[in-house]
Design an enzyme around this catalytic site. Structure first.
Site, PDB file in Angstrom:
ATOM      1  N   GLY A  89       0.823  -1.383   0.218  1.00 34.61           N
ATOM      2  CA  GLY A  89      -0.215  -0.714   0.070  1.00 34.61           C
ATOM      3  C   GLY A  89       0.363   1.376   0.128  1.00 34.61           C
ATOM      4  O   GLY A  89       1.969   0.780   0.167  1.00 34.61           O
ATOM      5  N   GLY A  91       2.703   3.509   1.381  1.00 30.51           N
ATOM      6  CA  GLY A  91       3.324   4.038   3.233  1.00 30.51           C
ATOM      7  C   GLY A  91       3.392   5.419   2.558  1.00 30.51           C
ATOM      8  O   GLY A  91       4.108   5.949   4.164  1.00 30.51           O
ATOM      9  N   LYS A 111       4.541  12.462  -2.698  1.00 31.05           N
ATOM     10  CA  LYS A 111       5.490  11.195  -2.073  1.00 31.05           C
ATOM     11  C   LYS A 111       6.597  12.056  -1.361  1.00 31.05           C
ATOM     12  O   LYS A 111       7.087  12.746  -0.916  1.00 31.05           O
ATOM     13  CB  LYS A 111       6.154  11.006  -3.083  1.00 31.05           C
ATOM     14  CG  LYS A 111       7.087  10.121  -3.080  1.00 31.05           C
ATOM     15  CD  LYS A 111       7.302   9.176  -4.097  1.00 31.05           C
ATOM     16  CE  LYS A 111       8.538   7.821  -3.819  1.00 31.05           C
ATOM     17  NZ  LYS A 111       8.673   7.183  -5.000  1.00 31.05           N
ATOM     18  N   ASP A 123       8.267   5.864   7.884  1.00 28.16           N
ATOM     19  CA  ASP A 123       7.905   7.041   8.660  1.00 28.16           C
ATOM     20  C   ASP A 123       7.270   7.652   7.693  1.00 28.16           C
ATOM     21  O   ASP A 123       7.533   9.239   8.145  1.00 28.16           O
ATOM     22  CB  ASP A 123       9.562   7.452   8.697  1.00 28.16           C
ATOM     23  CG  ASP A 123      10.640   7.828   7.294  1.00 28.16           C
ATOM     24  OD1 ASP A 123      10.497   7.368   6.803  1.00 28.16           O
ATOM     25  OD2 ASP A 123      11.701   8.626   7.912  1.00 28.16           O
ATOM     26  N   GLY A 124       7.031   7.176   6.035  1.00 31.68           N
ATOM     27  CA  GLY A 124       6.112   7.995   5.731  1.00 31.68           C
ATOM     28  C   GLY A 124       7.227   8.879   4.851  1.00 31.68           C
ATOM     29  O   GLY A 124       6.067  10.287   4.177  1.00 31.68           O
ATOM     30  N   ARG A 181      -0.716  -0.305  -9.672  1.00 35.75           N
ATOM     31  CA  ARG A 181      -0.178  -0.934  -9.900  1.00 35.75           C
ATOM     32  C   ARG A 181      -0.766  -2.904 -10.114  1.00 35.75           C
ATOM     33  O   ARG A 181      -1.569  -3.028 -10.143  1.00 35.75           O
ATOM     34  CB  ARG A 181       0.816  -0.988  -9.399  1.00 35.75           C
ATOM     35  CG  ARG A 181       1.616   0.514  -8.304  1.00 35.75           C
ATOM     36  CD  ARG A 181       0.977   0.658  -6.860  1.00 35.75           C
ATOM     37  NE  ARG A 181       1.437   2.197  -6.373  1.00 35.75           N
ATOM     38  CZ  ARG A 181       2.619   2.451  -6.810  1.00 35.75           C
ATOM     39  NH1 ARG A 181       3.744   1.867  -6.640  1.00 35.75           N
ATOM     40  NH2 ARG A 181       2.504   4.061  -6.443  1.00 35.75           N
ATOM     41  N   ASP A 250       4.634  -4.430  -7.340  1.00 31.41           N
ATOM     42  CA  ASP A 250       3.383  -3.559  -7.084  1.00 31.41           C
ATOM     43  C   ASP A 250       4.533  -1.899  -7.561  1.00 31.41           C
ATOM     44  O   ASP A 250       4.380  -0.973  -7.050  1.00 31.41           O
ATOM     45  CB  ASP A 250       4.194  -2.867  -5.503  1.00 31.41           C
ATOM     46  CG  ASP A 250       5.899  -3.276  -4.502  1.00 31.41           C
ATOM     47  OD1 ASP A 250       6.070  -4.135  -4.906  1.00 31.41           O
ATOM     48  OD2 ASP A 250       6.206  -2.074  -4.272  1.00 31.41           O
ATOM     49  N   ASN A 251       5.837  -2.118  -8.218  1.00 32.23           N
ATOM     50  CA  ASN A 251       5.763  -0.833  -8.971  1.00 32.23           C
ATOM     51  C   ASN A 251       5.918  -0.656  -9.965  1.00 32.23           C
ATOM     52  O   ASN A 251       6.682  -0.086 -11.353  1.00 32.23           O
ATOM     53  CB  ASN A 251       7.830  -0.966  -8.883  1.00 32.23           C
ATOM     54  CG  ASN A 251       8.329  -0.464  -7.289  1.00 32.23           C
ATOM     55  OD1 ASN A 251       7.535   0.265  -6.258  1.00 32.23           O
ATOM     56  ND2 ASN A 251       9.166  -0.775  -6.684  1.00 32.23           N
ATOM     57  N   ASP A 260       7.442   4.876  -9.652  1.00 28.75           N
ATOM     58  CA  ASP A 260       8.427   4.910  -8.662  1.00 28.75           C
ATOM     59  C   ASP A 260       9.733   4.368  -8.727  1.00 28.75           C
ATOM     60  O   ASP A 260      10.462   3.867  -9.411  1.00 28.75           O
ATOM     61  CB  ASP A 260       8.178   3.307  -7.924  1.00 28.75           C
ATOM     62  CG  ASP A 260       6.941   3.686  -6.913  1.00 28.75           C
ATOM     63  OD1 ASP A 260       6.322   4.910  -7.203  1.00 28.75           O
ATOM     64  OD2 ASP A 260       6.298   3.108  -6.155  1.00 28.75           O
TER      65      ASP A 260
HETATM   66  P1  AMP Z   1       9.628   1.146  -2.933  1.00 28.40           P
HETATM   67  O1  AMP Z   1      10.849   0.001  -2.913  1.00 28.40           O
HETATM   68  O2  AMP Z   1       9.878   2.644  -2.682  1.00 28.40           O
HETATM   69  O3  AMP Z   1       8.466   1.510  -3.538  1.00 28.40           O
HETATM   70  O4  AMP Z   1       8.250   0.783  -1.742  1.00 28.40           O
HETATM   71  C1  AMP Z   1       7.762  -0.200  -1.422  1.00 28.40           C
HETATM   72  C2  AMP Z   1       7.270  -0.456  -0.205  1.00 28.40           C
HETATM   73  O5  AMP Z   1       7.232   0.291   1.050  1.00 28.40           O
HETATM   74  C3  AMP Z   1       5.272   0.567  -0.208  1.00 28.40           C
HETATM   75  O6  AMP Z   1       4.625   0.077  -0.538  1.00 28.40           O
HETATM   76  C4  AMP Z   1       5.985   1.948   0.054  1.00 28.40           C
HETATM   77  O7  AMP Z   1       5.020   2.902   0.205  1.00 28.40           O
HETATM   78  C5  AMP Z   1       6.985   1.528   1.330  1.00 28.40           C
HETATM   79  N1  AMP Z   1       7.395   2.403   1.805  1.00 28.40           N
HETATM   80  C6  AMP Z   1       8.597   2.166   1.286  1.00 28.40           C
HETATM   81  N2  AMP Z   1       9.476   3.544   1.634  1.00 28.40           N
HETATM   82  C7  AMP Z   1       8.967   4.465   3.403  1.00 28.40           C
HETATM   83  C8  AMP Z   1       8.857   5.067   3.900  1.00 28.40           C
HETATM   84  N3  AMP Z   1       9.919   5.863   4.393  1.00 28.40           N
HETATM   85  N4  AMP Z   1       7.935   5.078   4.923  1.00 28.40           N
HETATM   86  C9  AMP Z   1       6.874   4.494   4.332  1.00 28.40           C
HETATM   87  N5  AMP Z   1       6.571   3.461   3.757  1.00 28.40           N
HETATM   88  C10 AMP Z   1       7.281   3.416   3.102  1.00 28.40           C
HETATM   89 MG    MG Z   2       6.837   1.336  -4.737  1.00 28.52          MG
END
Ligand code: AMP
Ligand code: MG
Length: 486
Positions: A89, A91, A111, A123-124, A181, A250-251, A260
């Protein structure tokens, strides 16, 4: 043009059942400042940047919400490095809604605007370094003519963010017709919710594949359309030398967009085994693996859509991938060589890539210089030849190439012009992004971002005076390390 605070926002994703998303409130950031605003992306949605408007920065980072926005985080899962992860989801992404302009709908997404119910341990947030990279690269890809999400603005903050070291937070406002996605479908397959799969497929077809809406076999056709657009995207990545770095499902965009941006990288010297993501120890997402990985990811999507179609239909849809990829790749590579598209050119292309690899020749520089290839029988083509340690390897290839050009009665001057339109002079090399990051982060200087945007948005033009941005990487660039921690 309406300013951001007067936009007519609506969030159509919230027409889906409530379990597809969760309402969220962006977490405010302190000392928000505007690093860059992308006027060309803004035009798409008819957004004006009004310098008189005092809350523009707040609106672009989620400190304030535009009227009509409904902030949500969307639910998805995905296969990460081959393993199914049941819940991901958004994040750290927050979808505000969308704007309709000239028949197109553009979703706006923050983002890095704070945690959501899907943040797990994160940490979002996104750090300034990775936000600058995403901001620049999505525009670079668009400039190259490669389907991608866009970026409207880049906001910085004093908020500390803890990664390997302490960095500061930044927020990119992304724009896309949709952020759906493969993983948005997978989650409902693995949760055994076939009705939700149908609902999301209908929604996606309705808004993004409308021509399929009233066809009897709309689901297999939908899958086939995603297979085709993904295959074409891979052909474009491979022909320009782009490595994504984290091709988890998911990307993978359901619209065949580059989505992403994380530890991506462009090839400098031609290296098929190039791994841009330093966390990818096994090289699962190495440059030459990308077309196969995309095919594997599509089988995961087909599995998720399996309640909507027969196995035969799913297989038939997946079956078009190799041919679409190959024909698109051949078309692009032939155009890059200034030749008409034909399968018979494959050996010439493969031989070229082989000698570029063995001689560690810079891919972009070689292809651009090839536009000036002199096809006269006594021509040495020194500017190209001198890029090779094994000059005879180039000479042998050049004879075959020259013969093909002569056989097709190619005119050197005309060919040079058309080749320059398909062989970019400027790509976002890691060191260029790094220079922009250092200037912005350590010296509060965004002029490097501005200059890069200028050349990357028109990468096929010459841009007199900007030639240094087309230079091969300096030695220090070898030590730049990019990983998933962004
Ligand atoms: P990514 O590979 O960067 O696309 O991230 C994979 C998953 O981790 C996705 O669900 C992102 O929303 C989550 N995510 C990545 N970085 C963070 C972060 N700093 N805080 C919260 N969720 C994250
Ligand atoms: Mg992603």
């Amino acid at each position: 043009m309406p300013t951001l605070d007067k936009l007519n926002f609506s969030n159509r994703y919230t027409s889906l059942p409530a379990f597809f998303y969760r309402p969220v409130t962006p977490s405010p950031i302190p000392d928000a400042y505007l690093l860059h605003f992308n006027h060309s992306a803004a035009k798409l949605a008819d957004i004006a940047l009004d310098p008189e408007s005092c809350n523009i920065t707040d609106l672009l980072c989620g400190n304030a919400l535009p009227t009509g926005a409904e902030a949500i985080a969307t639910l998805y899962a995905g296969h990460q490095f081959g393993q199914y992860v049941p819940q991901l989801g958004d994040g750290r992404a927050i979808l505000l809604g969308g704007i309709e302009h000239e028949g197109n709908y553009w979703e706006l997404q923050l983002k890095g605007a704070g945690t959501t119910p899907y943040s797990r341990n994160g940490d979002g947030r996104a750090v300034l370094r990775s936000s600058i990279r995403e901001y620049l690269c999505s525009e670079a890809m668009h400039g190259l003519g490669i389907p991608t999400t866009r970026a409207l603005s880049l906001i910085g903050s004093s908020l500390p963010v803890y990664r390997e070291s302490v960095e500061t937070a930044a927020i990119v406002m992304r724009m896309s017709p949709s952020f759906i996605r493969f993983g948005s479908f997978e989650i409902f397959f693995h949760r055994n919710q076939p009705e939700a799969i149908r609902t999301l497929a209908d929604y996606t077809i309705q808004h993004h594949y409308a021509e399929l809406r009233d066809t009897a076999d709309k689901y297999p056709r939908f899958l086939q359309a995603v297979v085709a657009s993904t295959a074409k995207l891979m052909a474009q990545w491979q022909s320009v030398g782009f490595a994504h770095g984290v091709m988890n499902t998911d990307n993978m965009s359901i619209l065949g967009l580059t989505l992403d941006y994380g530890p991506f990288g462009f090839l400098d010297h031609y290296d098929p085994h190039f791994i841009c993501n330093h966390s990818d120890h096994a090289g699962r997402y190495a440059f030459d693996q990308q077309p196969d990985v995309a095919a594997w990811n599509l089988t995961r999507l087909a599995q998720a859509l399996s309640p909507l179609m027969s196995t035969e239909d799913a297989k038939a849809a997946l079956g078009i991938y190799p041919a679409v990829f190959a024909s698109t790749y051949i078309d692009i590579m032939c155009a890059k060589l200034g030749l008409s598209a034909d399968k018979s050119r494959i050996p010439l292309i493969m031989q070229l890539l082989d000698i570029l690899h063995k001689n560690r020749v810079d891919y972009t520089i070689f292809m651009r210089k090839l536009s000036d290839f002199d096809s006269a029988s006594d021509a040495i083509n020194a500017p190209l030849r001198d890029l090779f340690t094994d000059r005879s390897a180039f000479d042998t290839w050049a004879i075959t190439y020259r013969n093909l050009l002569n056989a097709s009665k190619s005119n050197d001057n005309e060919r040079a012009l058309t080749m320059r339109r398909v062989n970019p002079k400027y790509i976002l090399r890691n060191y260029l992004a790094e220079n922009a990051i250092i200037a912005a982060r350590d010296h509060n200087d965004t002029s490097e971002i501005e200059r890069l945007m200028q050349v990357l948005q028109q990468p096929y033009d010459e841009h007199p005076g900007m030639e240094t941005y087309a230079a091969p990487p300096p030695d220090w660039a070898q030590h730049i390390s990019v990983s998933c921690s962004s």
